[in-house]
Scaffold this motif. Structure first.
Motif, PDB file in Angstrom:
ATOM      1  N   UNK A   1       0.933  -1.230   0.085  1.00  0.00           N
ATOM      2  CA  UNK A   1      -0.019  -0.038  -0.187  1.00  0.00           C
ATOM      3  C   UNK A   1       0.661   1.410  -0.005  1.00  0.00           C
ATOM      4  N   UNK A   2       1.788   0.971   0.983  1.00  0.00           N
ATOM      5  CA  UNK A   2       2.830   2.499   0.799  1.00  0.00           C
ATOM      6  C   UNK A   2       3.528   2.784  -0.603  1.00  0.00           C
ATOM      7  N   UNK A   3       4.081   1.731  -0.791  1.00  0.00           N
ATOM      8  CA  UNK A   3       4.795   1.775  -2.183  1.00  0.00           C
ATOM      9  C   UNK A   3       3.967   2.098  -3.232  1.00  0.00           C
ATOM     10  N   UNK A   4       2.565   1.818  -3.294  1.00  0.00           N
ATOM     11  CA  UNK A   4       1.715   2.087  -4.406  1.00  0.00           C
ATOM     12  C   UNK A   4       0.772   2.818  -4.036  1.00  0.00           C
ATOM     13  N   UNK A   5       1.124   3.890  -2.926  1.00  0.00           N
ATOM     14  CA  UNK A   5      -0.136   4.677  -2.671  1.00  0.00           C
ATOM     15  C   UNK A   5      -0.777   5.509  -3.657  1.00  0.00           C
ATOM     16  N   UNK A   6      -0.014   6.262  -4.482  1.00  0.00           N
ATOM     17  CA  UNK A   6      -0.804   6.915  -5.749  1.00  0.00           C
ATOM     18  C   UNK A   6      -1.713   6.015  -6.406  1.00  0.00           C
ATOM     19  N   UNK A   7      -1.164   4.864  -6.613  1.00  0.00           N
ATOM     20  CA  UNK A   7      -2.202   3.920  -7.362  1.00  0.00           C
ATOM     21  C   UNK A   7      -3.228   3.476  -6.796  1.00  0.00           C
ATOM     22  N   UNK A   8      -3.298   3.171  -5.423  1.00  0.00           N
ATOM     23  CA  UNK A   8      -4.483   3.081  -4.629  1.00  0.00           C
ATOM     24  C   UNK A   8      -5.416   4.128  -4.531  1.00  0.00           C
ATOM     25  N   UNK A   9      -4.729   5.419  -4.497  1.00  0.00           N
ATOM     26  CA  UNK A   9      -5.733   6.581  -4.284  1.00  0.00           C
ATOM     27  C   UNK A   9      -5.952   6.955  -5.964  1.00  0.00           C
ATOM     28  N   UNK A  10      -6.053   6.127  -6.865  1.00  0.00           N
ATOM     29  CA  UNK A  10      -6.668   6.433  -8.215  1.00  0.00           C
ATOM     30  C   UNK A  10      -5.692   7.295  -9.167  1.00  0.00           C
ATOM     31  N   UNK A  11      -4.596   7.056  -8.682  1.00  0.00           N
ATOM     32  CA  UNK A  11      -3.634   7.795  -9.535  1.00  0.00           C
ATOM     33  C   UNK A  11      -3.579   9.416  -9.553  1.00  0.00           C
ATOM     34  N   UNK A  12      -3.973   9.763  -8.479  1.00  0.00           N
ATOM     35  CA  UNK A  12      -4.021  11.241  -7.975  1.00  0.00           C
ATOM     36  C   UNK A  12      -2.691  11.700  -8.175  1.00  0.00           C
ATOM     37  N   UNK A  13      -2.330  12.777  -8.933  1.00  0.00           N
ATOM     38  CA  UNK A  13      -0.963  13.067  -9.079  1.00  0.00           C
ATOM     39  C   UNK A  13      -0.597  13.956  -7.902  1.00  0.00           C
ATOM     40  N   UNK A  14      -1.376  14.449  -7.069  1.00  0.00           N
ATOM     41  CA  UNK A  14      -1.033  15.245  -5.966  1.00  0.00           C
ATOM     42  C   UNK A  14      -0.414  14.199  -4.762  1.00  0.00           C
ATOM     43  N   UNK A  15      -0.837  12.854  -4.829  1.00  0.00           N
ATOM     44  CA  UNK A  15      -0.205  11.908  -3.940  1.00  0.00           C
ATOM     45  C   UNK A  15       1.139  11.693  -4.001  1.00  0.00           C
ATOM     46  N   UNK A  16       1.892  11.849  -3.116  1.00  0.00           N
ATOM     47  CA  UNK A  16       3.498  11.636  -3.183  1.00  0.00           C
ATOM     48  C   UNK A  16       3.746  10.216  -3.699  1.00  0.00           C
ATOM     49  N   UNK A  17       4.814   9.939  -4.225  1.00  0.00           N
ATOM     50  CA  UNK A  17       5.413   8.758  -4.528  1.00  0.00           C
ATOM     51  C   UNK A  17       6.109   8.437  -3.237  1.00  0.00           C
TER      52      UNK A  17
END
Length: 406
Positions: A82-98
């Motif tokens: 989940x942590x390593x793919x947080x942006x993907x889990x949150x729908x690809x939202x580019x505001x979400x940091x890698x």
């Protein structure tokens, strides 16, 4: 972590009321709001939106795979993904940091054959579950990490895959931000009472400190070290109490030339890398009683008389170190077995536990929030079967033992 919340709910009734808006409540709220099969209303009641004294704010933000039960290993494996793919889990939202995990690992040190055997048994469980735990002799530890004094060490256990430090505060922020954007309502308030139906089988409403009475379809106890107080409002006993844990950040006059794994000394003191030139150490109080919810007093003698001598003995290079900052936080300590208490109460059927994580809650929050949301939506767990954490074992006094508790 300060966030502006309204103090008064917008409505008088919600499908789910979550009591406690720290990492567990926030995770559950996000997984509910992100599930296409759920279109209900969610209210999160948080008594202190600054989160200043929450366990989440005082966490050391670590993650490990080295548990003794397969289920706890799998819970942490999901957290790592989940942590390593947080942006993907949150729908690809580019505001979400890698994000990633700083994989310096955990190193358990055994100074007797009994604990060495526990490490050997635990490793078998971990390897069978896909972890990459290695057992090291004292000589092998000295070769890989020559700064340790290993004179008393019988065996070590280390894993450097998905094991180390992660940005728990960042994930927490995005749980809250994303769930609020999805329609979850947070209020700065406190639940002070609950009203059950005549049969006593359901909580019909919660009363807020400001006087509002809020009807609820289901209520989730995510109130951390205050879990027992919340449960008592529904006439339920739960064996969770605040236990004080101390943390120190220090620098060394002669720093190491490589990262320091999170080292669990046989004494129970642990220490790890915290930044390029700083380190973190932690330990329990001694004795270790339940404390008041607002007791965050530091025991300064604990460092001078106990922690620093142990660190300097284990790593002679750390004989000259200086404390930079320190704090006391609380474990939500499950006195039965130091494992989570999850799911519905067997009699008060809409009262849902999310309690008792005993120090490993932050890394368990993705899986526990997901599982709690599944139960609230479907009445069952759809991904990991979290039923071994159910309240029935509490009522029966039947521990679900986890040997790898720090």
């Amino acid at each position: 972590m300060a966030t502006r919340f309204a103090s008064t709910p917008e409505k008088a009734s919600y499908d789910v009321v979550i009591i406690g808006g720290a990492i567990m409540g926030a995770s559950t709220a996000w997984f509910l709001s992100n599930n296409k099969d759920f279109n209900g209303s969610v209210l999160v009641v948080e008594r202190d939106p600054s989160y200043e004294t929450s366990s989440t704010a005082h966490t050391n933000s670590c993650m490990r795979q080295q548990f003794s039960s397969e289920l706890n290993v799998r819970i942490s494996q999901f957290a790592a993904d989940f942590v390593k793919n947080l942006r993907s889990y949150m729908g690809g939202d580019e505001r979400v940091p890698e994000m990633d995990i700083q994989n310096y690992g955990y190193l358990y040190l055994a100074d007797n054959q009994g604990f060495a055997d526990v490490l050997r048994t635990n490793q078998k469980v971990q390897l069978a579950t896909g972890a990459e735990t290695r057992l090291l002799t004292a000589e092998e530890i000295a070769e890989e990490y020559p700064f340790y004094n290993v004179e008393d060490v019988v065996l070590g256990s280390i894993n450097t895959k998905d094991e180390g430090y992660w940005d728990g505060g960042g994930v927490f922020d995005w749980f809250r931000r994303s769930s609020r954007e999805n329609g979850v309502e947070y209020v700065a308030n406190e639940v002070i009472a609950m009203t059950k139906c005549a049969a006593g089988t359901r909580v019909e409403s919660v009363t807020l400190k400001s006087g509002e009475v809020i009807a609820c379809g289901q209520v989730v106890n995510a109130s951390g070290p205050r879990a027992a107080r919340t449960a008592q409002m529904a006439g339920i006993d739960v064996p969770v109490e605040p236990r004080k844990r101390f943390t120190w950040i220090f620098t060394a006059e002669n720093p190491l030339d490589c990262d320091l794994p999170l080292t669990i000394d046989p004494t129970g003191v642990h220490f790890r890398q915290d930044g390029p030139q700083s380190y973190l150490a932690g330990c329990a109080a001694d004795p270790d009683p339940a404390v008041d919810f607002d007791d965050f007093h530091m025991d300064h003698n604990r460092w001078q008389d106990h922690v620093w001598p142990i660190i300097a003995t284990r790593i002679p290079q750390f004989e000259a170190i200086k404390v930079v900052t320190e704090w006391a936080g609380h474990y939500a300590y499950n006195t039965l077995d130091q494992n989570a208490i999850l799911g519905p109460h067997p009699e008060v059927e809409n009262f849902v536990f999310l309690n008792g994580f005993s120090g490993h809650g932050l890394q368990q929050s993705p899986a526990m929030g997901r599982g709690t949301a599944e139960w609230l939506i479907y009445g069952s767990y759809r991904t990991l079967d979290l039923s071994p954490f159910g309240y029935e074992r509490i009522a029966q006094g039947r521990p679900f033992v986890e040997k790898a508790v720090i």
